[in-house]
Design an enzyme around this catalytic site. Structure first.
Site, PDB file in Angstrom:
ATOM      1  CE1 TYR B 411       0.632   0.269   4.470  1.00 11.07           C
ATOM      2  CE2 TYR B 411      -1.696  -0.139   4.813  1.00 11.07           C
ATOM      3  CZ  TYR B 411      -0.433   0.089   5.319  1.00 11.07           C
ATOM      4  OH  TYR B 411      -0.258   0.131   6.666  1.00 11.07           O
ATOM      5  CD  GLU B 412      -0.791   4.775   1.772  1.00 10.14           C
ATOM      6  OE1 GLU B 412      -1.019   5.438   0.741  1.00 10.14           O
ATOM      7  OE2 GLU B 412      -1.665   4.540   2.615  1.00 10.14           O
ATOM      8  N   GLY B 413       1.747   2.799  -2.644  1.00 10.04           N
ATOM      9  CA  GLY B 413       2.734   2.573  -3.702  1.00 10.04           C
ATOM     10  C   GLY B 413       3.492   1.285  -3.440  1.00 10.04           C
TER      11      GLY B 413
END
Lengths: 519, 519
Positions: B411-413
């Site tokens: 998550y978050e890239g």
């Protein structure tokens, strides 16, 4: 949950061309192809659909007995009726008498479809080997047909609360009682310690017949049926089943032996030797479980990446994610780990079946266990990553594949134990014969003679130093074994359905050299 | 479940001596120590005991609303009442106005005690930054106090079924409706998309105000409260919560926006820029989550290994397993990953707070996210291995630590996205200023000038080649960053409570060189 596609062609190519199973006296090429194909269909249609069900439902302990998840009893009945439990049992005892190489194919496909069920049923071939080698004729006649026909299943009861990696601490006691023996003690982490699929269970139990100070020399192996011949329960009860990270449909039992009647298998005090027959089978089987998880990872990642659109390809058009270099890299690594690990297992297994290179087999067994269990976990992790957020969701199957794979580097000897074995006992084995056999296996491949020589020097230094770093040595050994396996695969790539694919993967492994396995 | 011991001393040493937080204008050393110590006690006593409960129970969707597991509502109320939600909010808006460096300590300890609850509450500081920077005064007055007092929580609603790593594919539409805006569309993977702990929720939503062909330039950021000011529900509903591998107590929601009233935050078409303010906070926070999992891994592994007896030590006497070299190696690696990763985060954060090295901060943010998320997963895996069969059981906590850690590299890239960013945009950033700032950061350390120079050459070659392998480059960059962080730690080791420990770990990292991070 994505459909399971058994890697049948890859497995048969590996057995036939990489490991040369056709040089085994009991190999029938056409029959092997048919059997493996037949099992693959059964696994895909009947066994695989229970994998997610088993994970969600798990096993239950009810009134002292283990209940398997919905559907397992029925599928096990079909499995037994079709004779799969007796694949390698002698025909004289109701088995099929087939090659261990066929079993390797079947076991891998089975694990890829449902590791939990394979775990509970897959200890039988090791028990069969042990009975064949150490049992009396009366013991063989009593139990081999029951196991071969699938009426009974078997367990391997070694671990105790105070005796995990260190079996010298085993306390379960066996005492002579008239004609027979009685067992008293507690065993933990017993896979399939109970279930409601088979009529009976044969526990193979390591117990102490000598004094505690004798360590492993005071241990003997016993056969202890869950029920006595007269149909009454023996003194074995399930006191608990464990809640685990994965393998939810494999009941991991705590067993209490309370004056249980048992028969000695082999010699008194010879327990460790008898156990290693069973254990070495189990170790190669766990290596194949690792391979199965790597192959399943590749199967899952490919299927997802071929459908999922995100971003644009090199041509600027919307693309499926397998067009992105980083995704292609991860899928290739899953594939390479599966194919290379499988080659190592098959090469070792064919040598084991032939029986003419015992030192090589003894050296390779922990290397296969170490490498393939870690490879399965690594590939399963990459498949999660390929699928991004979806890889973290239960319904896509990648996360269960990782959770089930994770046990492989723990059970049947942790990776650390196998590293220590390889950095110590394996190097001095038979005057260094195992070490030389491994170096020869590597050196025979194009371009690896120098690497084999360099490894031999490190091995000699490791053997000479009691403070050597076993982990570093095992990593170097496993990486080199992997490169050698891939060199063999590349050399016979033309015999495969897709030579270009194998050459691309071989090039990838060789470019990454010694770091290929981790990164 | 083993007790959680917050790594308070290690964190304060890292902030004070490694990252020199004392050079920040808003740093009050004594106050920081008190606050962090106070929070650590609260986390150990009140938050940590809910971690296993939350994992077992999970969140439920009932009548369209999310119910948190037992005990979460009460602990959140205490958390809010004590003012922890407003730690970095300006005092003028009801916050504590403390340094982001204090927040880093609190966030890490929070995650180590209960990642799920930290996830749901930890998006607020990013929302506060975004409102401070892009909100109108009316918007700040409306929402900052609610967030600071913990009466409301916030979300980050970016991802859609067809738009994960590729935000240009976002379809949620924002249309002007008289004075305001209305949102229509579907968002997925929204952490804390609903819960029953806070009175209200402020969704920060990326939506399309321009044409689809405009890609990310047609996106704007909106603030969309779950309830309208008159107390009626806004047009936002939870249509599903996901079943995940871990973070079971963090509700991951699918949200339907159906004519929901929203306010534009910042400029029309400036959504990506506003989002990155929020996102960069989130990325450093995820990096610290990775650090927290590594530290928790070390905590779990040490506690177990100090108690578990197995085999014999070098003196031949029965030993606890931390006396075995392979176990000590694994525990040291957990420790090294936690301390080195934390140093990277703190160094980057102090630079961010100072504001005088924006290129360095921009270069380092994805490096921290990549390295620390992978480090947390790796350490969590090692802790399972240290504990052997017990590591695979639910009750010992190591397996939950891994499952919760695993999301960090997704998550978050994803790690792949951060690798690509670093191998492309980061290298050309501001005429190469980010690249030079990173090389300088490395070269300033004893013995790393040559490595920095070698890296700069690879970086220049990578920048010049569109086909460069982003993964290889990121691995090399992250490994070098880790070595530099450890060189800094070693240089100030004397200021720690146990200099010998830090020197031993630093030596270990340097011996393993570039491969230190993976093996």
């Amino acid at each position: 949950m994505a459909r399971v596609n058994a890697p049948t062609d890859d497995i048969l190519f590996s057995l036939r061309h990489v490991a040369r199973a056709d040089t085994l006296p009991d190999w029938d090429d056409e029959l092997a192809g048919e059997i493996v194909g037949y099992f693959a269909a059964f696994a895909e249609e009947r066994i695989a659909p229970l994998d997610a069900v088993g994970d969600a439902e798990g096993c239950r302990l009810e009134n002292g007995r283990v209940r398997m998840p919905e559907g397992f009893v029925e599928v096990y009945r079909e499995l037994a009726e079709q004779g799969w439990q007796g694949l390698v049992a002698p025909e004289a005892y109701g088995g099929q008498g087939l090659s261990g190489a066929v079993l390797a194919a079947v076991s891998e496909i089975f694990t890829g479809a449902n590791h939990s069920l394979q775990m509970v049923t897959g200890l039988v071939p090791g028990a069969i080997s042990t009975l064949k080698r150490f049992g009396t004729e009366a013991q063989r006649e009593a139990w081999l047909p029951l196991l071969a026909e699938g009426r009974w299943l078997s367990t391997m009861a070694l671990t105790e609360p105070g005796a995990g990696s260190d079996l010298s601490a085993i306390r379960t006691k066996a005492v002579r009682d008239g004609e027979g023996w009685r067992l008293d003690g507690e065993k933990i982490f017993i896979s399939g310690g109970d279930q409601d699929m088979s009529e009976g269970i044969l526990h193979l139990v390591l117990a102490r017949t000598g004094a505690a100070e004798e360590g492993v020399r005071g241990l003997s192996l016993f056969a202890c049926p869950a029920e006595r011949p007269d149909g009454t329960r023996n003194g074995v009860s399930v006191t608990r089943i464990e809640e685990k990270m994965g393998l939810h449909a494999s009941p991991t039992c705590q067993l209490a032996f309370d004056g249980a009647h048992a028969e000695l298998l082999g010699e008194e005090g010879g327990g460790l030797r008898a156990m290693f027959t069973m254990m070495n089978h189990a170790r190669l089987d766990v290596a194949l479980q690792g391979v199965a998880h790597a192959a399943r990872a590749s199967d899952l990642a490919k299927a997802y990446a071929a459908e999922r659109r995100q971003g644009r390809g090199p041509d600027g058009a919307p693309a499926t994610i397998d067009a992105h270099p980083d995704v292609a890299r991860m899928i290739d690594e899953c594939d390479a780990l599966a194919i290379g690990g499988r080659a190592l297992c098959h090469i070792t297994l064919v040598a084991l079946e032939k029986g003419d290179q015992p030192d090589f087999v003894e050296f390779m067994t922990p290397v296969c266990k170490y490498f393939c269990s870690e490879a399965g976990i690594r590939a399963a992790d990459l498949a999660i990553q390929v699928m991004g957020g979806y890889g973290y969701l239960k319904e896509y199957g990648a996360e269960q594949n990782w959770r089930d794979a994770r046990i492989c580097s723990i059970y049947e000897g942790t990776s650390g134990i196998h590293a220590r074995t390889t950095a110590t006992r394996s190097l001095t084995l038979n005057g260094g014969a195992g070490m030389r056999a491994f170096a020869n296996f590597v050196a025979e491949n194009d371009g690896l003679a120098e690497a084999a020589e360099a490894w031999s020097k490190v091995a000699a230094a490791t053997a000479a130093s009691p403070d050597a770093d076993a982990y570093d040595f095992m990593e170097a050994t496993a990486s080199l074994a992997y490169r050698a396996a891939w060199a063999r695969v590349a050399a016979v790539a033309d015999a495969s359905a897709d030579p270009a694919r194998l050459r691309r993967l071989a090039g990838r492994v060789e470019r990454r050299g010694a770091s290929s396995f981790r990164a």
